[in-house]
Design a protein around this motif. Structure first.
Motif, PDB file in Angstrom:
ATOM      1  N   ILE A   3       0.865  -1.178   0.000  1.00 30.65           N
ATOM      2  CA  ILE A   3       0.000   0.000   0.000  1.00 30.65           C
ATOM      3  C   ILE A   3       0.901   1.226   0.000  1.00 30.65           C
ATOM      4  N   ILE A   4       0.844   1.986  -1.091  1.00 32.55           N
ATOM      5  CA  ILE A   4       1.653   3.185  -1.202  1.00 32.55           C
ATOM      6  C   ILE A   4       0.710   4.360  -1.413  1.00 32.55           C
ATOM      7  N   VAL A   5       0.736   5.286  -0.455  1.00 26.13           N
ATOM      8  CA  VAL A   5      -0.093   6.482  -0.515  1.00 26.13           C
ATOM      9  C   VAL A   5       0.802   7.656  -0.157  1.00 26.13           C
ATOM     10  N   GLU A   6       0.714   8.732  -0.918  1.00 33.46           N
ATOM     11  CA  GLU A   6       1.531   9.927  -0.704  1.00 33.46           C
ATOM     12  C   GLU A   6       3.019   9.578  -0.670  1.00 33.46           C
ATOM     13  N   GLY A   7       3.428   8.596  -1.476  1.00 29.23           N
ATOM     14  CA  GLY A   7       4.824   8.206  -1.562  1.00 29.23           C
ATOM     15  C   GLY A   7       5.329   7.383  -0.390  1.00 29.23           C
ATOM     16  N   ILE A   8       4.450   6.989   0.510  1.00 33.34           N
ATOM     17  CA  ILE A   8       4.846   6.217   1.692  1.00 33.34           C
ATOM     18  C   ILE A   8       4.321   4.795   1.551  1.00 33.34           C
ATOM     19  N   GLN A   9       5.205   3.832   1.762  1.00 33.65           N
ATOM     20  CA  GLN A   9       4.774   2.432   1.770  1.00 33.65           C
ATOM     21  C   GLN A   9       4.341   2.100   3.189  1.00 33.65           C
ATOM     22  N   PRO A  52      12.071  10.103  11.827  1.00 32.62           N
ATOM     23  CA  PRO A  52      12.803   9.910  13.087  1.00 32.62           C
ATOM     24  C   PRO A  52      13.004  11.214  13.863  1.00 32.62           C
ATOM     25  N   GLU A  53      12.855  12.350  13.171  1.00 27.91           N
ATOM     26  CA  GLU A  53      12.982  13.659  13.827  1.00 27.91           C
ATOM     27  C   GLU A  53      11.669  14.112  14.475  1.00 27.91           C
ATOM     28  N   GLY A  54      10.608  13.340  14.304  1.00 30.62           N
ATOM     29  CA  GLY A  54       9.322  13.671  14.923  1.00 30.62           C
ATOM     30  C   GLY A  54       8.392  14.475  14.038  1.00 30.62           C
ATOM     31  N   LYS A  55       8.648  14.531  12.741  1.00 30.11           N
ATOM     32  CA  LYS A  55       7.765  15.255  11.826  1.00 30.11           C
ATOM     33  C   LYS A  55       6.713  14.287  11.288  1.00 30.11           C
ATOM     34  N   VAL A  56       5.436  14.643  11.473  1.00 33.33           N
ATOM     35  CA  VAL A  56       4.347  13.819  10.941  1.00 33.33           C
ATOM     36  C   VAL A  56       4.335  14.012   9.428  1.00 33.33           C
ATOM     37  N   LEU A  57       4.543  12.917   8.705  1.00 39.84           N
ATOM     38  CA  LEU A  57       4.632  12.968   7.243  1.00 39.84           C
ATOM     39  C   LEU A  57       3.280  12.775   6.574  1.00 39.84           C
ATOM     40  N   ALA A  58       2.451  11.888   7.119  1.00 40.90           N
ATOM     41  CA  ALA A  58       1.150  11.615   6.503  1.00 40.90           C
ATOM     42  C   ALA A  58       0.271  10.824   7.461  1.00 40.90           C
ATOM     43  N   ARG A  59      -1.015  10.903   7.188  1.00 39.89           N
ATOM     44  CA  ARG A  59      -2.012  10.106   7.910  1.00 39.89           C
ATOM     45  C   ARG A  59      -2.578   9.109   6.926  1.00 39.89           C
ATOM     46  N   TYR A  60      -2.689   7.861   7.345  1.00 42.26           N
ATOM     47  CA  TYR A  60      -3.232   6.840   6.451  1.00 42.26           C
ATOM     48  C   TYR A  60      -4.687   7.181   6.152  1.00 42.26           C
ATOM     49  N   PRO A  61      -5.069   7.277   4.877  1.00 45.65           N
ATOM     50  CA  PRO A  61      -6.403   7.764   4.504  1.00 45.65           C
ATOM     51  C   PRO A  61      -7.480   6.666   4.524  1.00 45.65           C
ATOM     52  N   HIS A  62      -7.841   6.183   5.696  1.00 50.19           N
ATOM     53  CA  HIS A  62      -8.899   5.177   5.759  1.00 50.19           C
ATOM     54  C   HIS A  62     -10.170   5.711   6.389  1.00 50.19           C
TER      55      HIS A  62
END
Length: 128
Positions: free
Chosen positions: A23-29, A116-126
């Motif tokens: 599952i790849i969403v917003e470039g994140i697996q 790893p620096e604590g930045k939220v990159l994305a929320r899984y869109p479910h």
């Protein structure tokens, strides 16, 4: 969610023995199964904290003093894959005195990808 495990977004049913696609969403697996860390290192704690801040800040202000809309009413699970942390937050009204199994509105989990620096990159869109 047709065929997906509600606790693990990518755990789709297997058809005829074939493996599920990543599952790849917003470039994140996204992980097929979130494997919780047994011990949280510093970056895992930063990831959990960043997600908790985001979730708590999204609650309506009028519920700020309600246990069910506080950190006490949430459960956090942290996993790590491919150099990224995945943080799952689930509402736990039973931690606030509600009967086990109580559902408060949308009682689904939320899953986030965090650096790893604590930045939220994305929320899984479910969620709807």
């Amino acid at each position: 969610m047709g065929g997906e495990d509600a606790g693990n977004p990518g755990n789709a049913g297997v058809d005829g023995g074939s493996a599920s696609k990543p599952i790849i969403v917003e470039g994140i697996q996204w992980p097929e199964v979130l494997q919780p860390l047994a011990t949280l290192d510093g970056p895992a704690v930063l990831a959990a904290h960043a997600v908790m801040q985001r979730v708590l800040s999204g609650y309506p202000k009028q519920y700020a003093k309600s246990c069910a809309f506080s950190a006490k009413g949430l459960e956090v699970i942290v996993g790590e894959e491919r150099g990224m942390y995945f943080v799952r937050v689930q509402r736990r009204p039973d931690k606030c005195g509600w009967a086990p199994g109580t559902v408060l509105g949308f009682d689904e989990f939320e899953l986030y990808a965090v650096s790893p620096e604590g930045k939220v990159l994305a929320r899984y869109p479910h969620h709807p």
